[in-house]
Design an enzyme around this catalytic site. Structure first.
Site, short mmCIF file in Angstrom:
data_model
loop_
_atom_site.label_atom_id
_atom_site.label_comp_id
_atom_site.label_asym_id
_atom_site.label_seq_id
_atom_site.Cartn_x
_atom_site.Cartn_y
_atom_site.Cartn_z
N TYR A 64 -22.61 10.08 17.79
CA TYR A 64 -22.11 11.25 17.07
C TYR A 64 -22.26 11.03 15.57
CZ TYR A 64 -19.39 12.14 21.36
OH TYR A 64 -18.99 12.36 22.65
N HIS A 94 -19.55 17.05 19.07
CA HIS A 94 -20.51 16.77 20.13
C HIS A 94 -21.54 15.75 19.65
CE1 HIS A 94 -18.89 19.98 22.58
NE2 HIS A 94 -18.90 20.75 21.50
N LYS A 137 -29.25 16.90 24.26
CA LYS A 137 -29.21 15.73 23.38
C LYS A 137 -30.64 15.23 23.19
CE LYS A 137 -24.65 15.35 24.14
NZ LYS A 137 -24.08 16.59 23.67
#
Length: 170
Positions: A110, A116, A147
């Site tokens: 992060y 997130h 991601k």
């Protein structure tokens, strides 16, 4: 951090019930996992904070050194040393680093203050043989959870190089 916070060894992690640990380490800096009134740290987190001089770890009455914690970690995971080097590098760069086992990678990373994670990091030794299927599977999971998949390669000197892995459409 001025005052060293006491943690206690419990299996493959350490914990503290001190409010200061919860406030300074978990709430302010993103370390560990809060369960009830206890802050639990992984052995990698504990090793990092021990090396920085922010915590001490007790096993009963005995105070454990950084090397004791690393040795415990290596008994549980033969790649503890390379995972620690990547963890340390990312933390030293200011990122918050959490486990990503449920995503098939080693770490979720992060930006400071972010809700997130942006990246899933998979740690490998430079000498390790990689299967194309392993890389594809991890990249697919990362893409599925929005991601970026990052391969962290650690060489024999302990240097870390990061490679971004992503899907390309033609």
């Amino acid at each position: 951090m001025k005052t060293v916070i006491e943690f206690y060894l419990s299996g493959d992690r350490v914990y503290s019930e001190r409010e200061k640990a919860i406030n300074q380490l978990h709430i302010n800096r993103g370390y560990g996992e809060l369960k009830g009134k206890r802050l639990f740290l992984s052995l990698i987190e504990a090793a990092y904070l021990l090396e920085k001089g922010w915590i001490k770890v007790l096993d009963g009455e005995r105070e454990l050194s950084f090397y004791d914690v690393v040795s415990l970690g290596k008994k549980k995971d033969e790649d503890f040393d390379v995972k620690y080097l990547v963890y340390k590098d990312l933390r030293d760069r200011g990122y918050i680093v959490k486990s990503a086992l449920k995503f098939g990678s080693h770490y979720r990373v992060y930006r400071k203050g972010a809700e997130h994670s942006d990246w899933l990091v998979w740690v490998v030794r430079e000498s390790q043989k990689l299967s194309p299927n392993d890389i594809t599977a991890r990249a697919r999971v990362a893409h599925g959870v929005r991601k970026t998949m990052v391969l962290a390669v650690v060489d024999e000197d302990g240097d870390v190089v990061y490679y971004k892995v992503e899907w390309t459409k033609f």
